[in-house]
Each structure stands twice: as C-alpha cells, then as structure tokens.
Design an enzyme around this catalytic site. Structure first.
Site, PDB file in Angstrom:
ATOM      1  N   ASP A 408      39.535  27.130  44.188  1.00 47.26           N
ATOM      2  CA  ASP A 408      40.361  28.457  43.360  1.00 47.26           C
ATOM      3  C   ASP A 408      40.569  29.500  44.615  1.00 47.26           C
ATOM      4  O   ASP A 408      40.068  29.277  45.649  1.00 47.26           O
ATOM      5  CB  ASP A 408      39.163  28.817  42.275  1.00 47.26           C
ATOM      6  N   GLU A 411      45.056  31.493  47.534  1.00 45.91           N
ATOM      7  CA  GLU A 411      46.396  31.957  48.027  1.00 45.91           C
ATOM      8  C   GLU A 411      46.331  32.476  49.178  1.00 45.91           C
ATOM      9  O   GLU A 411      47.555  32.306  49.986  1.00 45.91           O
ATOM     10  CB  GLU A 411      46.724  32.929  46.965  1.00 45.91           C
ATOM     11  N   ASP A 482      45.467  32.278  35.728  1.00 42.98           N
ATOM     12  CA  ASP A 482      44.858  33.116  34.741  1.00 42.98           C
ATOM     13  C   ASP A 482      45.815  33.729  33.892  1.00 42.98           C
ATOM     14  O   ASP A 482      46.497  34.895  34.090  1.00 42.98           O
ATOM     15  CB  ASP A 482      44.016  34.411  35.574  1.00 42.98           C
TER      16      ASP A 482
HETATM   17  C1  GLC Z   1      39.694  33.018  38.917  1.00 43.82           C
HETATM   18  C2  GLC Z   1      40.132  31.785  38.402  1.00 43.82           C
HETATM   19  C3  GLC Z   1      39.564  31.524  37.190  1.00 43.82           C
HETATM   20  C4  GLC Z   1      37.822  31.677  37.445  1.00 43.82           C
HETATM   21  C5  GLC Z   1      37.528  32.986  37.902  1.00 43.82           C
HETATM   22  C6  GLC Z   1      36.130  32.895  38.432  1.00 43.82           C
HETATM   23  O1  GLC Z   1      40.241  33.983  38.351  1.00 43.82           O
HETATM   24  O2  GLC Z   1      41.383  31.805  38.349  1.00 43.82           O
HETATM   25  O3  GLC Z   1      39.744  30.350  36.689  1.00 43.82           O
HETATM   26  O4  GLC Z   1      37.133  31.483  36.154  1.00 43.82           O
HETATM   27  O5  GLC Z   1      38.306  32.948  39.047  1.00 43.82           O
HETATM   28  O6  GLC Z   1      35.837  32.019  39.423  1.00 43.82           O
END
Ligand code: GLC
Length: 750
Positions: A408, A411, A482
């Site tokens: 995650d 980017e 998200d």
């Molecule tokens: C980001 C991710 C999400 C995750 C959050 C906490 O917003 O896109 O899926 O739950 O971070 O890690």
C-alpha cells in the site's frame, strides 16, 4: 520537443528503420507482424523499460521501401508510412489508414490571463500547476470521428474515455473519486482505439508525468503529452480488440495463474487491532456459514507501523495467530507500506542506511517525509540491491506462513506534501529523479515483493498493490484503493475493473461495500453481487466507518451475502479456468461487453453490464431502490443463469428483468457448460474431488483446466485439461486432452 526536420539518411537493418534528421533521429522497429515500436531520439535515447522485459522481437518478414516522399515499413498485417518530418501513418492490410499523425495546426483551448488564473487559484478551483502544463513530449493523432477509447488502467468515470483528459501520475487523493479526477493510483498509458475501420492500441512507454487528451481539446485529434523523457510508443495492432489486448500483454506480460484460494472470499477492515478481534472475525465467518479463505491484517499488526515487525502485545506470539487461522482454513495477508520508520534502534532502518538503500535529497542526505510511522525514509526500489533486500525481508512474513503481501501507499504517498521532483533514485545502475521514478515506484516494489515470496516459498506469490505501472500484472494483483460507500462508486466499479482488465491487469477488485463513508444494507447487498463475480473479492473498510462485516446487517442482507459468496465458491473452477486463459492470452476474466462484441454499437458504452469469461453476462443492479433493470443481451441465444424453467432470450435486444434485492441478473450463452464445485466453507489447499457440470440448452463444448492450485508444478506438466462436449441429445462426453495430475473422483452433470 521540436519537430524532426530535414531527413538526412536512413538505415534499414534487423527490421529496424533508423532515420537521421538534422536534429535527431526517428526509429520504427518491427517487433511482430502487429507490433511496432516508434521512438524519437533527440535529447537522449529512451532508457530501459520497466514494463517490457526481455526481447520481444520475433523474426517476422518485414520490408522497407521508398514511396514518393515517404519510407514504408511493411509486415503481413500493417504498413507504417513515415513521411519526411517523421510523421507516421499506419495502414492495415486492406489499405485503410487506421492510425494517422495529426498534421494541422493545433488549436489550444482558451488561454487564461494571469489575473483569471489567480482568481481560480484563490478560491481553490485550481492549482498553479494546472495551467500551462509542460509539453516536453507531444504527439497528436487524427480522429476520424467515431473513435471510442478504452484501457488506461484505473481511471475514473465511464468505460469509454472519449472527450476526457487523464493524467498518468500515481495519486492518492482521499476525496471521493469522480470522473472529474484526472489521475488515480495507477499509471497505465495504454489506450485501445476502436472505430469503424478497426481497432488498435497505443502504449506510451514513458514513466514521466503524462497526459492523454482523448478528443477533449478538439474533436479532430487526440494527443499524448509528457513532462519529460522521450517520445517512445508502441503501435499495437490486431484483427480484433481481443487480439490487441493479447498483443499488449505479449509485450508487457500476462497475469500469472494465482493460487486457487486467492479467488475465494477475503475479509478485511482497517481496525482489526488485536488477535482477539481477528479470531472473532474468523469464527463469525464460520458460524454464519459464509465461505471465506482469507483475512487481511492492516497496519495495526506492526509495532508502531514499522514494516517487517509484529506487535506481540496486541497480536500474541509471532506466527501463532497466523498458524491458528490456517488451521481453520484462513490465509492471512499482511499489509506492507514502503516508508521505513526513521529510528536508529530499528534494524530495517539501520540496514537501509548502512547499505545505502534509501532515496536521497539532491544534497546526498537521506530524504525524509511523514507517513503512518512518523518520519520515514523511502527505499530506492530502482536499485537492484534494494529490491533484493526487500525481497529477503519477505522472509519475516513467509516464515510466519503469511499467505500474501498487500503493498500500500506506494505511489509513494506521503503526508507532508508530495516527494519533490528532484529526490534521487536509481534506474538500475544510473541515477534518476523522482520525476521519472514516481510512476514506477509501486511497480518495482511489487516486483521485489513477488520475487521474495517466490524464492522463499516456491508458491505462486499473492501480492496486492495500490500503485502500479504498465506490466505490473506480472507481479501483482491490484485493488482500486480508497473508494467510498457510494452508489456512484459501485457504478464506477464496473468500468474501472473492466478497463483495468483490458489494460493487462487480470486480477483486480474494489473494496466491496466501500472503504470510506458509511455503507447501507442495500448498497452492501448490491456490492456483494458485483464483488462475487469480479476477479478479486474483498470486503474492506476504513477505521471510523460503520462496520460492514456480513453479521453487521439484518438477516435478509446476511442471507444475500451468503447466497452470493456461495455462488462465488460454486463458480470457482470457472473463474480458475478464466485465470488460466488470462495467463495464456492476456484476456481477463472480467471484461466489458465491447471486448466480445466490438461490432455491436449497443456495447460501446455499456457501463453497467460485464462478461465473466466469454459465456456469462452479468447485469447487476447498481442504483439505489431498483428492483428491475433493463438488460441488453448481444447477438446469440441466452438463458437465465438461475432460471429453473430455462427461459430463452434472443440476443440483440433489451429486456426489462426483475431483480429484487436478492437477485443479480446473470445470463449464459446457449450451449454453455459451466464447471462448478459443491458448497464449501473455504477452498484452502485442496482441489475438490468432485466437479459438477452445469449445462444449459444447446450443443457446446468447454475446455477445463485442473492443477494443484498452489505452486509452479503445472509449468512442468502437472495439470489436467479436459474437453467436455454436449451433444444435441443432451449427453455430455469427457475427453482428457492432457493428463498430469490426479483426476476428479467424480464428474456429475446437472
Ligand atoms: C490506505 C489504504 C487502505 C488502508 C489504509 C490503512 O488508505 O488504501 O486500504 O486500510 O491505508 O493502512
């Protein structure tokens, strides 16, 4: 970029035309009968691609001949005509000019005065960088008028991207994603153009920030512009849209076959913050008899959000919970973000500093920004040594028997403004800046993760990533980041997943139920219906939003949840066959109708139906309050998937069908044979001993694939391939086309 002017000489060798101009050179390289690479070397040559790995050049017969003022490169399928100033026109074998450079003067949109710009910025309608975007690279193609545009990865909005402009710059924007968003998390500068004359793809392989303006500026051209790099693109032909997609994945790689359980149901939430909560989630899934194969561990499982650590205080002894869950048939997926906490007492950080693995500021010091753990350093995934180190670190998770890794914030996202463009990274042995690295960061992180898991487990790695570039499908699955619990986001899920699929990403999913905002029972029920038949099926939700596990809803919704999750498991062998097809051809499991019916105008803009494989059409309800919907069925004869009385529908027309809350209209083609499994609570490591063939009226045949669903043995022949044939009298016969794995104990026809 100044136009190439005054051709001096040219050279044709090894299927490559290299034309020297006074101010640079232009190259047309034949890769296959359908694929041409075109680039301009002016202020430097294009560098090594991260998307295209290995030599993709095949020994095809191609010629180059002079014709008037132009040079023409010909293969069996296409002729690329290059005129004096390196303008390119591509003709198909019938002589149709299928793709032409735009030669007129470009008419830019209204240019604003500085005063007007300031006003727009003052009220927050624009940012300074929205004006006068640099166009270091620019290339415009003529539009005939009937172009439809598809692909481009995860972009917001509708299936057909015509009249919009999108940007390739991996972006984590927590606001509700709408079609006004130019960029999201992924950059896949691959475009499919469909028009009366035929279709083709263009893949602009350049990781600098770029834009694709698809007839928004003017209706008679579309253009690609980039802030840096070189003009370096591939023309990708094909006799159909499917061939274009296959050719694109020939170039950038296909999605490898996943472990079978990956196709099961996944339960997640940001906020499952202890072992106890995880255990409760697991036991409730079983209690409710809603099948589930995987639970996801979000950032809370780490110690102070330090990657490759485990918070024993909250989650118990390292590895124990994961084993316990495994015993109950649950895999665990753990999240890993790229930001490494700046902490001298933390081994991963120290190793990174000692070995020079982190990105630097131009002054040579380690660059810092802030993410979940506070101040962090960013691994330089462009450095092969950093990737090896990251791959080695997967051991921490693999030793605990973690089933997959969720990448995650890659980017990369950062809380104190975006990384400056001059942060220094590597491009293998060379140095590059963030400007060029940004769009490849998530890709390289996924690659390192994939390679680490593969080396350490020998199994088919399960990696999920938020950010990616073209070609990431070789290493990772994706989710769309998200989203929010909005009907508009359920609606958008269909074009988004379909476009990701035809952009090479074979396994993609949305956060089912929506990540941000609060879902409603009805929205949840409808989202599960879409999730259950999309490649990656995970309910995930943000901390702070209402809980959206199935047991949080009234019994009616729980029953719907169970019905569709059961349907998912019933159809697993069909989905798995689709995945095998995807690995072999690049054609995704979830596909827009237009991919199967590209000559049917009703399919060009079909945003609320999709195909699963080539014989199942799903027309979910995606509007609040609806219990009926209009369904378009393309040519052919169709049957309702669930119809007891096997009602027949003639294609090429619209139907109004009933779709109460517990119903998702699904249709199958005449002659369909669907491989299914009997109900189960989880698939785990087993391949069920019994296959049930669900057959529909009409003659037909179907190829089914079976293997251990875990590792790479199938690449050495450890699999079975069956052909089932249904005759006019309804009898079904089985042929074994390849034998290399224990066969089913029973094959039942239903
Ligand atoms: C980001 C991710 C999400 C995750 C959050 C906490 O917003 O896109 O899926 O739950 O971070 O890690």
């Amino acid at each position: 970029m100044e136009p190439l002017s005054a051709m001096k000489t040219y050279h044709w060798e090894n299927n490559t035309l290299d034309i020297q101009y006074e101010n640079g050179h232009g190259v047309v390289e034949v890769l296959t009968d359908d694929i041409f690479r075109i680039y301009v070397g002016q202020n430097g040559e294009p560098t090594l691609s991260v998307a295209v790995e290995g030599d993709k050049k095949t020994p095809v017969e191609a010629v180059c001949e002079a014709s008037g003022d132009s040079l023409v490169v010909r293969t069996r399928r296409y002729a690329v005509s290059v005129s004096g100033d390196f303008r390119i026109d591509i003709l198909d074998s019938k002589g149709n000019r299928i793709c032409e450079d735009y030669r007129e003067e470009r008419t830019k949109r209204e240019v604003l005065s500085d005063a007007h710009k300031e006003l727009l910025i003052a009220e927050g309608h624009a940012k300074p960088e929205d004006f006068d975007r640099p166009e270091h690279i620019f290339s415009a193609k003529k539009m005939d008028g009937d172009e439809k545009f598809y692909g481009l990865g995860d972009k917001t909005g509708f299936l057909n991207k015509r009249s919009y402009e999108f940007e390739n710059w991996n972006t984590d924007n927590p606001k509700a994603h709408t079609e006004a968003f130019a960029a999201l998390y992924k950059s896949i500068p691959f475009l499919i153009v469909l028009k009366e004359k035929g279709c083709y793809g263009l893949f602009y392989d350049n990781t600098y920030r770029s834009r694709l303006n698809l007839g928004k500026e003017r209706e008679d051209y579309f253009f690609y512009a980039a802030d840096g790099g070189t003009l370096n693109y591939y023309f990708i032909g094909g006799r159909s849209m499917k061939e274009v997609v296959s050719n694109y994945t020939y170039l950038t790689g296909t999605t490898p076959l996943p472990q079978r359980w990956v196709l099961g149901y996944h339960q997640s939430r940001w906020g499952y913050d202890s072992a106890e909560v995880m255990r409760t989630v697991a036991s409730k899934m079983r209690e409710l008899e809603i099948p589930c194969d995987c639970l996801h561990f979000d950032i809370d499982y780490m110690e102070g959000f330090r990657v490759f650590t485990w918070n024993e205080k909250r989650y118990g002894e390292k590895g124990k919970l994961i084993e316990e869950l495994l015993d109950d048939g649950f895999r665990s997926v753990c999240i890993i973000d790229p930001g490494v906490k700046k902490d001298e007492d933390y081994a991963i950080y120290r190793e990174g500093v000692e070995n020079d693995y982190f990105a630097k500021s131009p002054d040579g010091t380690i660059y810092n920004n802030v993410v979940w753990p506070g101040v962090v350093a960013f691994p330089d995934f462009g450095n092969p040594k950093t990737r090896d180190w990251w791959a080695q670190n997967q051991k921490f998770l693999m030793n605990m028997k973690v089933g997959g890794v969720w990448n995650d914030m890659n980017e990369p996202a950062s809380f104190e403004g975006e990384l400056p463009l001059d942060v220094v990274f590597s491009d293998e042995g060379d140095k590059i800046t963030h400007e060029k690295m940004h769009n490849r960061y998530g890709h390289l992180m996924s690659k390192a993760t994939y390679e680490g898991i593969k080396a350490q487990t020998g199994r088919r790695p399960f990696v999920i990533t938020r950010a990616c570039y073209a070609g990431t499908q070789k290493y990772s699955t994706v989710w769309t980041g998200d989203n929010q619990s909005l009907w508009a986001h359920l609606q958008m899920a269909i074009p988004q997943l379909c476009n990701l699929g035809i952009s090479g990403i074979g396994i993609a999913g949305t956060d089912v139920g929506g990540f941000g905002a609060d879902t409603t029972p009805e929205l949840m029920a409808r989202w599960v219906q879409v999730g259950a038949v999309s490649p990656f099926f995970r309910n995930h939700c943000s901390n702070g939003c209402i809980h959206q596990e199935p047991w949080e809803f009234p019994e009616e919704i729980q029953n719907i949840y169970r019905k569709f999750t059961n349907l998912r498991y019933e159809l697993l062998p069909y989905f798995y066959d689709c995945m095998k097809e995807c690995e072999e051809t690049g054609i995704p499991m979830m596909r827009p109708l237009v991919l199967e019916y590209e000559h049917d105008a009703e399919c060009f803009n079909c945003n609320d139906e999709f195909m699963v494989g080539d014989r199942m059409l799903v027309a979910p309800v995606v509007t609040q309050g609806s219990t009926k919907r209009v369904v378009y069925l393309p040519e052919g004869t169709w049957y309702g998937f669930e119809d007891e009385d096997q009602k027949r529908y003639d294609g090429g027309q619209y139907y109004l069908v009933d779709a109460p809350l517990d119903t998702c209209p699904i249709f199958v083609k005449e002659g369909t044979i669907l491989p299914t499994y009997a109900p189960m609570q989880y698939i785990g490591e087993t391949c069920p001993d019994k296959l049930i063939l669900r057959v529909y009226p009409g003659e037909g045949s179907y190829i089914h694939y079976q293997d251990n669903g875990l590792d790479f043995d199938y690449r050495n022949g450890a699999y079975n391939r069956y052909r089932f044939t249904k005759a006019a009298d309804g009898t079904v016969s089985t042929e074994l086309l390849h034998e290399g794995f224990p066969q089913y104990g029973e094959i039942e026809v239903k």
